[in-house]
Design an enzyme around this catalytic site. Structure first.
Site, short mmCIF file in Angstrom:
data_model
loop_
_atom_site.label_atom_id
_atom_site.label_comp_id
_atom_site.label_asym_id
_atom_site.label_seq_id
_atom_site.Cartn_x
_atom_site.Cartn_y
_atom_site.Cartn_z
N SER A 124 0.87 -1.22 -0.44
CA SER A 124 -0.29 0.39 0.14
C SER A 124 1.07 1.27 0.20
O SER A 124 2.26 1.10 0.41
CB SER A 124 -1.34 -0.02 0.93
OG SER A 124 -1.38 0.94 0.96
N TYR A 144 -1.48 -0.84 10.66
CA TYR A 144 -2.33 -0.97 9.02
C TYR A 144 -0.79 -1.16 7.80
O TYR A 144 -0.19 -1.64 7.51
CB TYR A 144 -3.30 -0.08 8.50
CG TYR A 144 -3.26 -0.50 6.86
CD1 TYR A 144 -3.92 -1.84 6.10
CD2 TYR A 144 -2.89 0.59 6.26
CE1 TYR A 144 -4.14 -2.01 5.03
CE2 TYR A 144 -3.34 0.48 4.89
CZ TYR A 144 -3.58 -0.71 3.92
OH TYR A 144 -2.86 -1.12 2.71
#
Length: 254
Positions: free
Chosen positions: A140, A153
């Protein structure tokens, strides 16, 4: 058909980037095992792709048993594994670091980072046996940049990059290239949740805020990320390994 007769495993495959990648792999001639947790959605996706080219298995990527089941199913159904696209992941609920529970930390880490490690352990011996292939992991932009209220995350996606770089060095001798794709905002459920975290009552405000940070002024499409992932598994990309591929519409360029 650049992947004719290759066998690919795609995790997180019942929708979004994973489903788009499964379709693209099939379009390039590969046979694909779709892996996720919802059998009804997996079955619908597999039926759409065709029984000759695709199969599915319900498996939990955060567990050794789930990953072993995944690899076993691919070998039994298609006879080999050449490609592992580790796409399964969780975003979690936006939470300040000091308010984050140990349980939430462990849950996201177990899927996003440990799950990739376990998936590699389960599939790469078969890729070696097949004479080489590719591993692609969905990280990401949060794996490159910090992300307030998404510390776990972000940490998991940073960890994926370190894991991939290390694996690339170990497995080059086996003709395996290992890379990450690092999406910015993509038209997926995860980004819908991100919009709500910016403005719970008016998600369109969150969308506008994110789009204004992207030079193209739009979200990416799952198919755009899928094409990048598939390219990293083709013969033309064999010399690309240990690399981080941003696909964010220029969001991180400025």
């Amino acid at each position: 058909m650049k992947l004719l007769d290759k066998v690919a495993i795609v995790t997180g495959a019942m929708k979004g980037i994973g489903l788009a990648a499964a379709k693209q792999f099939v379009a390039e001639g590969a046979k694909v095992l779709l892996v996720d947790l919802d059998e009804a959605q997996l079955q619908a996706a597999t039926n759409d792709l065709g029984s000759e080219q695709a199969a599915y298995v319900v498996a939990d990527m955060s567990t050794p048993a789930g990953n072993a089941k995944m690899a076993k199913t691919a070998i039994e159904r298609f006879g080999a594994i050449h490609i592992f696209f580790a796409n399964a992941g969780l975003g979690g609920t936006p939470t300040k670091l000091l308010d984050l529970s140990e349980g939430d930390w462990d849950h996201i880490m177990n899927v996003n980072l440990k799950g990739v490690f376990l998936g590699m352990k389960a599939t790469v011996p078969h890729i070696i046996q097949a004479g080489g292939g590719s591993v692609v992991v969905t990280s990401s932009m949060a794996g490159i940049l910090g992300s307030p209220k998404a510390s776990v995350y972000s940490a998991s996606k940073h960890g994926v990059i370190g894991l991939v770089k290390s694996a690339a060095g170990e497995w080059a001798r086996y003709n395996i290239n290992v890379n990450t794709v690092n999406p910015g905002p993509i038209e997926t459920d995860m980004v819908r949740d991100l919009e709500k975290s910016i403005s719970a009552s008016k998600p369109e405000v969150g969308r506008s805020f994110l789009e204004q940070r992207i030079p193209f002024r739009r979200y990416g499409q799952p198919e755009e990320v899928a094409r990048l992932a598939v390219f990293l598994c083709e013969e033309s990309s064999r010399y690309i390994t240990g690399t981080v591929h941003r696909i964010d519409g220029g969001m991180s360029a400025y």
